[in-house]
Design a protein around this motif. Structure first.
Motif, PDB file in Angstrom:
ATOM      1  N   TYR A   1     -31.414  60.346  43.307  1.00  0.00           N
ATOM      2  CA  TYR A   1     -30.959  60.898  41.800  1.00  0.00           C
ATOM      3  C   TYR A   1     -29.480  61.355  42.432  1.00  0.00           C
ATOM      4  O   TYR A   1     -28.414  60.920  41.862  1.00  0.00           O
TER       5      TYR A   1
ATOM      6  N   ASN B   1     -37.285  67.801  35.228  1.00  0.00           N
ATOM      7  CA  ASN B   1     -37.640  68.472  36.476  1.00  0.00           C
ATOM      8  C   ASN B   1     -38.869  69.418  36.229  1.00  0.00           C
ATOM      9  O   ASN B   1     -39.068  70.347  36.935  1.00  0.00           O
TER      10      ASN B   1
ATOM     11  N   ARG C   1     -34.214  55.319  23.042  1.00  0.00           N
ATOM     12  CA  ARG C   1     -34.693  53.955  23.238  1.00  0.00           C
ATOM     13  C   ARG C   1     -35.838  54.002  22.351  1.00  0.00           C
ATOM     14  O   ARG C   1     -36.162  52.577  22.068  1.00  0.00           O
TER      15      ARG C   1
ATOM     16  N   ASN D   1     -25.376  60.866  28.050  1.00  0.00           N
ATOM     17  CA  ASN D   1     -26.488  61.858  28.634  1.00  0.00           C
ATOM     18  C   ASN D   1     -27.687  61.259  29.207  1.00  0.00           C
ATOM     19  O   ASN D   1     -28.169  61.990  29.785  1.00  0.00           O
TER      20      ASN D   1
ATOM     21  N   ILE E   1     -31.591  68.076  26.878  1.00  0.00           N
ATOM     22  CA  ILE E   1     -30.068  68.581  26.857  1.00  0.00           C
ATOM     23  C   ILE E   1     -29.545  67.702  25.806  1.00  0.00           C
ATOM     24  O   ILE E   1     -28.593  67.976  24.908  1.00  0.00           O
TER      25      ILE E   1
ATOM     26  N   GLY F   1     -29.711  59.179  24.853  1.00  0.00           N
ATOM     27  CA  GLY F   1     -30.959  60.126  25.298  1.00  0.00           C
ATOM     28  C   GLY F   1     -30.923  61.451  24.598  1.00  0.00           C
ATOM     29  O   GLY F   1     -31.198  62.464  25.058  1.00  0.00           O
TER      30      GLY F   1
ATOM     31  N   CYS G   1     -31.527  73.101  34.238  1.00  0.00           N
ATOM     32  CA  CYS G   1     -31.895  73.599  32.787  1.00  0.00           C
ATOM     33  C   CYS G   1     -33.393  72.906  32.956  1.00  0.00           C
ATOM     34  O   CYS G   1     -33.840  71.962  33.319  1.00  0.00           O
TER      35      CYS G   1
ATOM     36  N   VAL H   1     -22.646  62.947  31.507  1.00  0.00           N
ATOM     37  CA  VAL H   1     -23.625  64.009  32.059  1.00  0.00           C
ATOM     38  C   VAL H   1     -24.058  63.918  33.333  1.00  0.00           C
ATOM     39  O   VAL H   1     -24.967  62.914  33.759  1.00  0.00           O
ATOM     40  N   SER H   2     -23.257  64.654  34.449  1.00  0.00           N
ATOM     41  CA  SER H   2     -23.549  64.537  35.745  1.00  0.00           C
ATOM     42  C   SER H   2     -24.393  65.601  36.342  1.00  0.00           C
ATOM     43  O   SER H   2     -25.182  66.157  35.810  1.00  0.00           O
TER      44      SER H   2
ATOM     45  N   THR I   1     -36.188  71.027  31.560  1.00  0.00           N
ATOM     46  CA  THR I   1     -36.544  69.796  30.783  1.00  0.00           C
ATOM     47  C   THR I   1     -37.672  69.042  31.577  1.00  0.00           C
ATOM     48  O   THR I   1     -38.075  69.105  32.535  1.00  0.00           O
TER      49      THR I   1
ATOM     50  N   ARG J   1     -39.678  58.429  18.863  1.00  0.00           N
ATOM     51  CA  ARG J   1     -39.148  59.628  19.202  1.00  0.00           C
ATOM     52  C   ARG J   1     -37.832  59.788  18.828  1.00  0.00           C
ATOM     53  O   ARG J   1     -37.501  60.979  18.271  1.00  0.00           O
TER      54      ARG J   1
ATOM     55  N   ASP K   1     -31.185  51.541  24.043  1.00  0.00           N
ATOM     56  CA  ASP K   1     -31.707  51.792  25.548  1.00  0.00           C
ATOM     57  C   ASP K   1     -30.603  51.332  26.390  1.00  0.00           C
ATOM     58  O   ASP K   1     -30.196  50.272  26.413  1.00  0.00           O
ATOM     59  N   VAL K   2     -29.923  52.314  27.270  1.00  0.00           N
ATOM     60  CA  VAL K   2     -28.920  52.100  28.101  1.00  0.00           C
ATOM     61  C   VAL K   2     -28.842  50.936  29.094  1.00  0.00           C
ATOM     62  O   VAL K   2     -27.796  50.587  29.542  1.00  0.00           O
TER      63      VAL K   2
ATOM     64  N   GLY L   1     -26.070  72.509  34.983  1.00  0.00           N
ATOM     65  CA  GLY L   1     -26.799  73.254  35.786  1.00  0.00           C
ATOM     66  C   GLY L   1     -28.237  73.039  35.498  1.00  0.00           C
ATOM     67  O   GLY L   1     -28.762  72.141  35.064  1.00  0.00           O
TER      68      GLY L   1
ATOM     69  N   ASN M   1     -33.085  62.348  22.255  1.00  0.00           N
ATOM     70  CA  ASN M   1     -34.432  62.790  21.600  1.00  0.00           C
ATOM     71  C   ASN M   1     -35.044  63.864  22.040  1.00  0.00           C
ATOM     72  O   ASN M   1     -36.240  64.448  21.550  1.00  0.00           O
TER      73      ASN M   1
ATOM     74  N   LYS N   1     -25.542  60.295  40.980  1.00  0.00           N
ATOM     75  CA  LYS N   1     -24.701  61.170  40.083  1.00  0.00           C
ATOM     76  C   LYS N   1     -23.220  61.115  41.095  1.00  0.00           C
ATOM     77  O   LYS N   1     -22.162  61.378  40.423  1.00  0.00           O
TER      78      LYS N   1
HETATM   79  P1  NAP Z   1     -35.007  64.721  29.760  1.00  0.00           P
HETATM   80  O1  NAP Z   1     -35.244  66.039  28.959  1.00  0.00           O
HETATM   81  O2  NAP Z   1     -35.901  63.881  30.703  1.00  0.00           O
HETATM   82  O3  NAP Z   1     -34.224  63.672  28.625  1.00  0.00           O
HETATM   83  C1  NAP Z   1     -33.542  62.580  29.193  1.00  0.00           C
HETATM   84  C2  NAP Z   1     -33.263  61.723  28.006  1.00  0.00           C
HETATM   85  O4  NAP Z   1     -32.695  60.557  28.515  1.00  0.00           O
HETATM   86  C3  NAP Z   1     -34.601  61.292  27.334  1.00  0.00           C
HETATM   87  O5  NAP Z   1     -34.284  61.326  25.939  1.00  0.00           O
HETATM   88  C4  NAP Z   1     -34.842  59.903  27.652  1.00  0.00           C
HETATM   89  O6  NAP Z   1     -35.496  59.262  26.747  1.00  0.00           O
HETATM   90  C5  NAP Z   1     -33.537  59.387  27.806  1.00  0.00           C
HETATM   91  N1  NAP Z   1     -33.458  58.107  28.677  1.00  0.00           N
HETATM   92  C6  NAP Z   1     -33.896  57.972  29.733  1.00  0.00           C
HETATM   93  N2  NAP Z   1     -33.706  56.472  30.094  1.00  0.00           N
HETATM   94  C7  NAP Z   1     -33.066  56.181  28.978  1.00  0.00           C
HETATM   95  C8  NAP Z   1     -32.644  54.593  28.501  1.00  0.00           C
HETATM   96  N3  NAP Z   1     -32.773  53.844  29.607  1.00  0.00           N
HETATM   97  N4  NAP Z   1     -31.881  54.555  27.697  1.00  0.00           N
HETATM   98  C9  NAP Z   1     -31.965  55.458  26.679  1.00  0.00           C
HETATM   99  N5  NAP Z   1     -32.287  56.740  26.867  1.00  0.00           N
HETATM  100  C10 NAP Z   1     -32.861  57.209  28.049  1.00  0.00           C
HETATM  101  O7  NAP Z   1     -33.655  65.316  30.760  1.00  0.00           O
HETATM  102  P2  NAP Z   1     -32.564  66.079  30.637  1.00  0.00           P
HETATM  103  O8  NAP Z   1     -32.487  67.246  31.705  1.00  0.00           O
HETATM  104  O9  NAP Z   1     -32.274  66.730  29.319  1.00  0.00           O
HETATM  105  O10 NAP Z   1     -31.241  65.176  31.174  1.00  0.00           O
HETATM  106  C11 NAP Z   1     -30.170  64.723  30.438  1.00  0.00           C
HETATM  107  C12 NAP Z   1     -29.214  64.675  31.456  1.00  0.00           C
HETATM  108  O11 NAP Z   1     -28.605  65.701  31.933  1.00  0.00           O
HETATM  109  C13 NAP Z   1     -29.532  63.398  32.522  1.00  0.00           C
HETATM  110  O12 NAP Z   1     -28.291  62.739  32.750  1.00  0.00           O
HETATM  111  C14 NAP Z   1     -29.536  64.516  33.711  1.00  0.00           C
HETATM  112  O13 NAP Z   1     -29.499  63.389  34.947  1.00  0.00           O
HETATM  113  C15 NAP Z   1     -28.655  65.391  33.193  1.00  0.00           C
HETATM  114  N6  NAP Z   1     -28.768  66.687  34.241  1.00  0.00           N
HETATM  115  C16 NAP Z   1     -29.977  67.735  33.976  1.00  0.00           C
HETATM  116  C17 NAP Z   1     -30.184  68.632  34.618  1.00  0.00           C
HETATM  117  C18 NAP Z   1     -31.280  69.506  34.470  1.00  0.00           C
HETATM  118  O14 NAP Z   1     -31.579  70.473  35.280  1.00  0.00           O
HETATM  119  N7  NAP Z   1     -32.176  69.285  33.458  1.00  0.00           N
HETATM  120  C19 NAP Z   1     -29.231  69.036  35.765  1.00  0.00           C
HETATM  121  C20 NAP Z   1     -28.021  68.336  35.955  1.00  0.00           C
HETATM  122  C21 NAP Z   1     -27.975  67.229  35.143  1.00  0.00           C
HETATM  123  P3  NAP Z   1     -37.089  59.188  26.688  1.00  0.00           P
HETATM  124  O15 NAP Z   1     -37.631  60.209  25.947  1.00  0.00           O
HETATM  125  O16 NAP Z   1     -37.507  57.824  25.958  1.00  0.00           O
HETATM  126  O17 NAP Z   1     -37.553  59.201  28.076  1.00  0.00           O
END
Ligand code: NAP
Length: 250
Positions: free
Chosen positions: A166, A204, A36, A88, A16, A11, A199, A141-142, A201, A40, A61-62, A197, A13, A170
């Motif tokens: 969700y 959210n 995936r 991630n 985070i 993930g 972030c 990444v939890s 993206t 992108r 694609d996981v 924390g 692309n 986690k």
């Molecule tokens: P994000 O911007 O939505 O990015 C999520 C990434 O995961 C995207 O690249 C997405 O690809 C990819 N993804 C989703 N399903 C997938 C699959 N089946 N196979 C491969 N890739 C896939 O979210 P983010 O906030 O950066 O999240 C990254 C990690 O941090 C996640 O595990 C999230 O739970 C964790 N996290 C985030 C926060 C926060 O506040 N943002 C806090 C705690 C933990 P597509 O572009 O193709 O959808």
């Protein structure tokens, strides 16, 4: 065989994951940009290369067994080992929040497919390559919303957040991390879970108060731990009002 460290970020692309790939690339590693979607993923590879990173898009694609197997074979054929695995990729379905009593099992399954089953599938496919590295690191990444201690503490700011989907994915990921850490405790591989924390993206709707780069700092710290570093911890952002990092209670 290259002496550069090889890191795979799932993930990668955007969000985070992209920031993590950029920071690992800035440290001189070869970064495998798991995505995936080909368009992108290629766009992310291009942006990272323009920033000077040795970045390579890898279709992953996981939730797709064939995609996972193909990615593992490609890494094996091209590099013969993997130094860092960052699990991630994640989804939160934040726009479909449901109370526990209204939880849709289809949505629950969808979130677990990515956040839990996907991590196990990718980790198991890549463990043989991680074992070929001198001191591999796995970072899952939890999130603090998966912490039973935090979510059941009425004085904690996150206490009002009530949802099974969700958060429990986690929590499961935290146990997955603990179990891999126990299995691998006598190896040179370290396994930890990251708490980035909140972030901003797409996950959210960009409402987080930290940047993706700050979230990635946590992952990069755990991905580059020294040999005497911790193993089997949830580590990262602490909601202590000071922006500190440390061990987050399970
Ligand atoms: P994000 O911007 O939505 O990015 C999520 C990434 O995961 C995207 O690249 C997405 O690809 C990819 N993804 C989703 N399903 C997938 C699959 N089946 N196979 C491969 N890739 C896939 O979210 P983010 O906030 O950066 O999240 C990254 C990690 O941090 C996640 O595990 C999230 O739970 C964790 N996290 C985030 C926060 C926060 O506040 N943002 C806090 C705690 C933990 P597509 O572009 O193709 O959808």
């Amino acid at each position: 065989m290259t002496t550069k460290q090889i890191a795979l970020v799932t993930g990668a692309n955007k969000g985070i994951g992209f920031a993590t790939a950029r920071q690992l690339g800035e440290r001189g590693m070869t970064v495998l940009v798991g995505a995936r979607d080909t368009d992108r993923g290629q766009a992310a590879e291009k942006a990272l290369r323009e920033n000077g990173a040795d970045a390579h898009f890898i279709q992953l694609d996981v939730t797709d067994d064939e995609s996972v197997a193909r990615a593992a074979k490609r890494i094996s054929d091209e590099f013969g080992r993997l130094d860092i695995l960052v699990n991630n990729a994640g989804i939160a379905a934040i726009n479909r929040l449901e109370p526990p009593s209204g939880t849709s099992l289809d949505l629950l399954r969808e979130v677990y497919e990515t956040n839990v089953f996907g991590v196990v599938a990718v980790t198991n496919a890549l463990l043989p390559l991680l074992r070929q590295a001198p001191a591999a690191r796995i970072v899952n990444v939890s999130s603090e919303v998966g912490s039973l201690a935090i979510m059941s503490d009425p004085t904690h700011p996150l206490y009002p957040f009530i949802s099974i989907t969700y958060p429990s994915s986690k929590t499961a990921l935290n146990m997955v991390t603990t179990m891999y850490a126990k299995e691998l405790r006598d190896s040179s591989i370290k396994v930890n879970a990251a708490n980035p924390g909140y972030c901003a993206t797409d996950l959210n709707n960009n409402e987080g108060f930290r940047t993706p780069e700050q979230g990635a700092e946590v992952t990069v710290h755990l991905a580059t731990l020294p040999d005497d570093g911790p193993h089997g911890q949830l580590w990262g952002f602490l909601m202590d009002g000071k922006g500190s990092y440390g061990v987050v209670p399970w």
